[in-house]
Scaffold this active site. Sequence first.
Site, PDB file in Angstrom:
ATOM      1  N   SER A   1       4.075  -2.634   6.941  1.00  0.00           N
ATOM      2  CA  SER A   1       3.936  -1.763   8.118  1.00  0.00           C
ATOM      3  C   SER A   1       2.469  -1.339   8.261  1.00  0.00           C
ATOM      4  O   SER A   1       1.711  -1.351   7.283  1.00  0.00           O
ATOM      5  CB  SER A   1       4.834  -0.533   7.983  1.00  0.00           C
ATOM      6  OG  SER A   1       4.551   0.108   6.766  1.00  0.00           O
TER       7      SER A   1
ATOM      8  N   PHE B   1       0.836  -1.208   0.000  1.00  0.00           N
ATOM      9  CA  PHE B   1       0.000   0.000   0.000  1.00  0.00           C
ATOM     10  C   PHE B   1       0.870   1.257   0.000  1.00  0.00           C
ATOM     11  O   PHE B   1       0.743   2.137   0.828  1.00  0.00           O
ATOM     12  CB  PHE B   1      -0.938  -0.032   1.217  1.00  0.00           C
ATOM     13  CG  PHE B   1      -2.212   0.754   1.015  1.00  0.00           C
ATOM     14  CD1 PHE B   1      -3.125   0.404   0.027  1.00  0.00           C
ATOM     15  CD2 PHE B   1      -2.511   1.837   1.831  1.00  0.00           C
ATOM     16  CE1 PHE B   1      -4.308   1.119  -0.144  1.00  0.00           C
ATOM     17  CE2 PHE B   1      -3.694   2.555   1.676  1.00  0.00           C
ATOM     18  CZ  PHE B   1      -4.585   2.200   0.678  1.00  0.00           C
ATOM     19  N   GLY B   2       1.790   1.283  -0.964  1.00  0.00           N
ATOM     20  CA  GLY B   2       2.596   2.490  -1.179  1.00  0.00           C
ATOM     21  C   GLY B   2       1.826   3.429  -2.091  1.00  0.00           C
ATOM     22  O   GLY B   2       0.605   3.347  -2.215  1.00  0.00           O
TER      23      GLY B   2
ATOM     24  N   GLU C   1      11.890 -10.794 -18.491  1.00  0.00           N
ATOM     25  CA  GLU C   1      11.510  -9.893 -19.599  1.00  0.00           C
ATOM     26  C   GLU C   1      12.655  -9.767 -20.598  1.00  0.00           C
ATOM     27  O   GLU C   1      13.810  -9.767 -20.184  1.00  0.00           O
ATOM     28  CB  GLU C   1      11.158  -8.509 -19.040  1.00  0.00           C
ATOM     29  CG  GLU C   1       9.914  -8.581 -18.179  1.00  0.00           C
ATOM     30  CD  GLU C   1       9.511  -7.235 -17.570  1.00  0.00           C
ATOM     31  OE1 GLU C   1      10.069  -6.198 -17.971  1.00  0.00           O
ATOM     32  OE2 GLU C   1       8.639  -7.244 -16.711  1.00  0.00           O
TER      33      GLU C   1
ATOM     34  N   ARG D   1       6.494  -6.330 -10.228  1.00  0.00           N
ATOM     35  CA  ARG D   1       7.672  -6.927 -10.844  1.00  0.00           C
ATOM     36  C   ARG D   1       7.376  -8.399 -11.078  1.00  0.00           C
ATOM     37  O   ARG D   1       6.690  -9.038 -10.274  1.00  0.00           O
ATOM     38  CB  ARG D   1       8.897  -6.790  -9.937  1.00  0.00           C
ATOM     39  CG  ARG D   1       9.590  -5.445 -10.003  1.00  0.00           C
ATOM     40  CD  ARG D   1      10.246  -5.208 -11.373  1.00  0.00           C
ATOM     41  NE  ARG D   1      10.948  -3.945 -11.460  1.00  0.00           N
ATOM     42  CZ  ARG D   1      10.425  -2.814 -11.961  1.00  0.00           C
ATOM     43  NH1 ARG D   1       9.178  -2.798 -12.404  1.00  0.00           N
ATOM     44  NH2 ARG D   1      11.139  -1.712 -12.027  1.00  0.00           N
TER      45      ARG D   1
ATOM     46  N   GLY E   1       3.495   0.082 -17.653  1.00  0.00           N
ATOM     47  CA  GLY E   1       3.003   0.845 -16.510  1.00  0.00           C
ATOM     48  C   GLY E   1       3.238   2.351 -16.591  1.00  0.00           C
ATOM     49  O   GLY E   1       2.327   3.147 -16.412  1.00  0.00           O
TER      50      GLY E   1
ATOM     51  N   ILE F   1       1.552   3.657  -5.375  1.00  0.00           N
ATOM     52  CA  ILE F   1       0.783   3.090  -6.500  1.00  0.00           C
ATOM     53  C   ILE F   1      -0.398   2.269  -5.971  1.00  0.00           C
ATOM     54  O   ILE F   1      -1.506   2.344  -6.503  1.00  0.00           O
ATOM     55  CB  ILE F   1       1.701   2.269  -7.430  1.00  0.00           C
ATOM     56  CG1 ILE F   1       2.824   3.157  -7.993  1.00  0.00           C
ATOM     57  CG2 ILE F   1       0.894   1.660  -8.584  1.00  0.00           C
ATOM     58  CD1 ILE F   1       3.915   2.422  -8.762  1.00  0.00           C
TER      59      ILE F   1
ATOM     60  N   HIS G   1       5.104  -4.485 -20.230  1.00  0.00           N
ATOM     61  CA  HIS G   1       5.657  -3.565 -19.220  1.00  0.00           C
ATOM     62  C   HIS G   1       5.401  -2.097 -19.592  1.00  0.00           C
ATOM     63  O   HIS G   1       6.332  -1.313 -19.808  1.00  0.00           O
ATOM     64  CB  HIS G   1       7.158  -3.809 -19.026  1.00  0.00           C
ATOM     65  CG  HIS G   1       7.674  -3.330 -17.694  1.00  0.00           C
ATOM     66  ND1 HIS G   1       8.689  -3.949 -17.009  1.00  0.00           N
ATOM     67  CD2 HIS G   1       7.311  -2.279 -16.920  1.00  0.00           C
ATOM     68  CE1 HIS G   1       8.923  -3.308 -15.873  1.00  0.00           C
ATOM     69  NE2 HIS G   1       8.106  -2.275 -15.797  1.00  0.00           N
TER      70      HIS G   1
HETATM   71  C1  DGY Z   1       9.542   1.411 -12.811  1.00  0.00           C
HETATM   72  O1  DGY Z   1       9.698   2.627 -12.755  1.00  0.00           O
HETATM   73  O2  DGY Z   1       9.876   0.675 -11.886  1.00  0.00           O
HETATM   74  C2  DGY Z   1       8.963   0.866 -14.064  1.00  0.00           C
HETATM   75  O3  DGY Z   1       8.508  -0.430 -13.877  1.00  0.00           O
HETATM   76  C3  DGY Z   1      10.009   0.898 -15.147  1.00  0.00           C
HETATM   77  O4  DGY Z   1      11.172   0.383 -14.640  1.00  0.00           O
END
Ligand code: DGY
Length: 323
Positions: free
Chosen positions: A181, A156-157, A271, A242, A291, A159, A289
Amino acid sequence: MPRPRILVTRRWPHAVEAMLSERFDVTLNPRDVALGAAELGKALRDYDAVLPTVSDKLPAALFEAAPLRTRILGNFGVGFNHIDIAAAKAHGIAVTNTPGVLTDCTADIAMLLLLSVARRGGEGERQARSGNWVGWSPTHLVGTKVTGKMVGIIGFGRIGRAFAQRCHFGFGMDVVFYNRSAIDPHEAARYGAEQLHTVEDVLAISDFVSLHCPGGTENHHLINASRLTAMKPGAFLINTARGDVVDEQALIAALESGTIRGAGLDVYEAEPNVPEKLRGMENVVVLPHLGSATEETRTAMGMKVVDNITAFFDGREPPDRVA
Ligand code: DGY
């Protein structure tokens, strides 16, 4: 005084490359071909700063070939599990990353995967594009309703929170999460979310499980065969974190046996290899990938690297130092 020698390992957004070239003695990679281990090792001996990204593997062995000239690795990306941080530290090399600027876009891609896999978007797109669609019918490509379902977030950071916000306030979902935490319940409530004690607590009740924890040793295969079995029958797994957080072979087995209903994946263990079995499954949505892949975010990531290395070579503390 000569300007610091900087190596950029991949092609970056034009505005960032231009700014780097103004400030430093820069070697760019206009062909955008990923460097091999030997080239990266040589770069550590030849450049004051190396600016790597997720496609560059920097294991401990690469730091052994002293004398190293590099004093800072300005990573393009928030995740840095491709760099052996302990080895970099042991050789007196600072490491920075690019947090904050890719939060929204990565949460958007997680939402895209959740919606695509639930509503069978990939299958539908393939069917319509191939000309195989024979027309509307009450039972055609029937998917899973998202509104009112439970989403479980692991990590729960920034993102994870942005994703919770989208799920709860945008799509009327209930949200629970696991985080190492404790998070203040009032803070969690701002995102419409509730913290549970264990990963298993989250898996047991979630219709969708979305991973937002860092990769690397601490979370290696966090989602393994037994945790896939612990997921609610018929649930979906979303991974934008990841690849190594999920045991890919166990995931394939769970999808083949129907232990889970589907998966939406943006990241993979090796990857750019996306296992053939995953590519062949209609109930799996695979992205390469993506994101952080928006013009705005990739430029902002690059500018963060510029800020970090500028601070470093000016003798100031880089704002995003991780080692
Ligand atoms: C990140 O910023 O971690 C993205 O997945 C690209 O590496």
